[in-house]
Each structure stands twice: as C-alpha cells, then as structure tokens.
Design a protein around this motif. Structure first.
Motif, PDB file in Angstrom:
ATOM      1  N   UNK A  44       0.847  -1.171  -0.001  1.00  0.00           N
ATOM      2  CA  UNK A  44       0.028  -0.043  -0.142  1.00  0.00           C
ATOM      3  C   UNK A  44       0.855   1.264   0.147  1.00  0.00           C
ATOM      4  N   UNK A  45       1.840   1.501   0.946  1.00  0.00           N
ATOM      5  CA  UNK A  45       3.044   2.441   0.771  1.00  0.00           C
ATOM      6  C   UNK A  45       3.427   2.676  -0.456  1.00  0.00           C
ATOM      7  N   UNK A  46       3.842   1.612  -1.398  1.00  0.00           N
ATOM      8  CA  UNK A  46       4.423   1.773  -2.385  1.00  0.00           C
ATOM      9  C   UNK A  46       3.673   1.789  -3.819  1.00  0.00           C
ATOM     10  N   UNK A  47       2.206   2.099  -3.429  1.00  0.00           N
ATOM     11  CA  UNK A  47       1.402   2.305  -4.369  1.00  0.00           C
ATOM     12  C   UNK A  47       1.388   3.733  -4.991  1.00  0.00           C
ATOM     13  N   UNK A  48       1.790   3.991  -6.402  1.00  0.00           N
ATOM     14  CA  UNK A  48       1.974   5.097  -6.790  1.00  0.00           C
ATOM     15  C   UNK A  48       1.011   6.407  -6.735  1.00  0.00           C
ATOM     16  N   UNK A  49       1.294   7.357  -6.299  1.00  0.00           N
ATOM     17  CA  UNK A  49       0.188   8.636  -6.387  1.00  0.00           C
ATOM     18  C   UNK A  49      -0.821   8.395  -5.608  1.00  0.00           C
ATOM     19  N   UNK A  50      -2.195   8.856  -6.093  1.00  0.00           N
ATOM     20  CA  UNK A  50      -3.314   8.579  -5.442  1.00  0.00           C
ATOM     21  C   UNK A  50      -3.659   7.279  -5.053  1.00  0.00           C
ATOM     22  N   UNK A  51      -3.351   6.382  -5.498  1.00  0.00           N
ATOM     23  CA  UNK A  51      -3.514   4.884  -5.467  1.00  0.00           C
ATOM     24  C   UNK A  51      -2.950   4.439  -3.855  1.00  0.00           C
ATOM     25  N   UNK A  52      -2.064   5.056  -3.428  1.00  0.00           N
ATOM     26  CA  UNK A  52      -1.925   4.580  -1.934  1.00  0.00           C
ATOM     27  C   UNK A  52      -2.954   5.149  -1.192  1.00  0.00           C
ATOM     28  N   UNK A  53      -3.342   6.256  -0.973  1.00  0.00           N
ATOM     29  CA  UNK A  53      -4.327   6.619  -0.054  1.00  0.00           C
ATOM     30  C   UNK A  53      -5.746   5.820  -0.275  1.00  0.00           C
ATOM     31  N   UNK A  54      -6.029   5.453  -1.625  1.00  0.00           N
ATOM     32  CA  UNK A  54      -7.077   4.537  -2.002  1.00  0.00           C
ATOM     33  C   UNK A  54      -6.806   3.398  -1.405  1.00  0.00           C
ATOM     34  N   UNK A  55      -5.542   2.790  -1.540  1.00  0.00           N
ATOM     35  CA  UNK A  55      -5.448   1.402  -0.955  1.00  0.00           C
ATOM     36  C   UNK A  55      -5.445   1.332   0.623  1.00  0.00           C
ATOM     37  N   UNK A  56      -4.942   2.413   1.197  1.00  0.00           N
ATOM     38  CA  UNK A  56      -5.192   2.496   2.531  1.00  0.00           C
ATOM     39  C   UNK A  56      -6.817   2.258   2.940  1.00  0.00           C
TER      40      UNK A  56
END
Length: 175
Positions: A67-79
């Motif tokens: 999740x931390x390594x997801x790029x850009x906006x995707x990290x917040x959505x992953x959390x």
C-alpha cells in the motif's frame, strides 16, 4: 515459446544485474552518499502499470508495504480499501502473493485481491459471480468479478463492505 523469444528473455535476464548495479552506483554518486543509495535501492520497483513489486509474505506488514509503495493517489485509496475490508471482516487474513495483496479467511484460501494498473485499481472478488448485486466488471473466468477504482471515483462504502462480507463467507480460492 519460440527459441527467439527464449533467447530474448535470457538476454534480458542476464542484463538485469549489471543494470541494477549501474543504477545503484549512479544514485550513490548523484546523491552524494552511500546511505541515500541504499535507501533508493530498498524502494520497491514499480512493475508495468505502476504495480509495486513486493516480496511474497503473510500478514499485515507486506500488505502495508504494498500500500505504501502504490504510486500517487492509489496509496491513499489502498489504505482506505484495507480499512474497509478489515472493518467488514475483522478476522480476515492478509498476504502479498504475485505482487498483489490478498485477503482470506483460511490459510491459503483467498476471497479478494487488489492490483494496481496505470489508470485504476482493480479489486478482484474471486467468487464474485455469487455476490448480490454483481460487482460491475466481468472476468474471463466465470466465477470472478471485478470492481475498478479510478482516481476521481467515489466508493459506495456500504456496497463495497457488503460485497466483502459476502465474499468472505464463500469458499476461497487456493493460491
């Protein structure tokens, strides 16, 4: 696979370590320190479409690393997705396999997976064809259904949690 394709793969594999060493060295030189070079080398590689390459592992730690390594906006959505999944099914087990977080109820049986693509995040419900209502995106396999999340999309949290709860009660996929 043809002999030419095999030769190209072998050639690409043989170049990889030298390229990695060159990249690491150039980072050290341009950043002016060995510690910075090591930190850059420790960062997960982003595969095609921006999907983080995370080592296989079980539990929360590898999922959080993904999740931390997801790029850009995707990290917040992953959390946010992780929080929704765990609020819907607090006893869900987690793992990262094949560079994707998986959620399941029993050892080695998974009901949901997450994967980054260039323009969206795909949530795969492995037995999604049994969910009511059906998640919106069809799969090539009869049992699976997908839910895609793009940058500006708003998630219907109640519906998503309901799909997660339903999926967790179905037989999981062995992976």
């Amino acid at each position: 696979m043809t002999g030419t394709a095999n030769a190209k793969i072998a050639k690409a594999k043989s170049k990889k370590p030298a390229d990695a060493a060159r990249t690491s060295a150039s980072i050290k030189e341009t950043d002016g320190g060995e510690d910075k070079g090591r930190a850059a080398a420790d960062q997960p590689k982003l595969l095609s479409g921006g999907n983080p390459q995370i080592a296989k592992g079980y539990g929360d730690a590898p999922v959080q690393a993904y999740i931390t390594a997801m790029p850009g906006w995707k990290s917040a959505v992953g959390r946010h997705l992780d929080a929704l999944i765990m609020s819907a099914v607090p006893k869900a087990q987690k793992a990262v396999k094949w560079n994707s977080p998986l959620y399941g109820m029993e050892d080695g049986e998974w009901f949901l997976g997450v994967h980054c693509f260039a323009k969206y995040i795909k949530v795969a419900f492995f037995n999604g064809a049994s969910l009511k209502p059906l998640p919106p995106v069809e799969s090539k396999t009869a049992k699976a259904r997908y839910f895609h999340i793009h940058e500006k999309d708003e998630i219907d949290e109640a519906q998503f949690r309901d799909w997660v709860k339903q999926a967790s009660q179905l037989p999981g996929e062995r992976m």
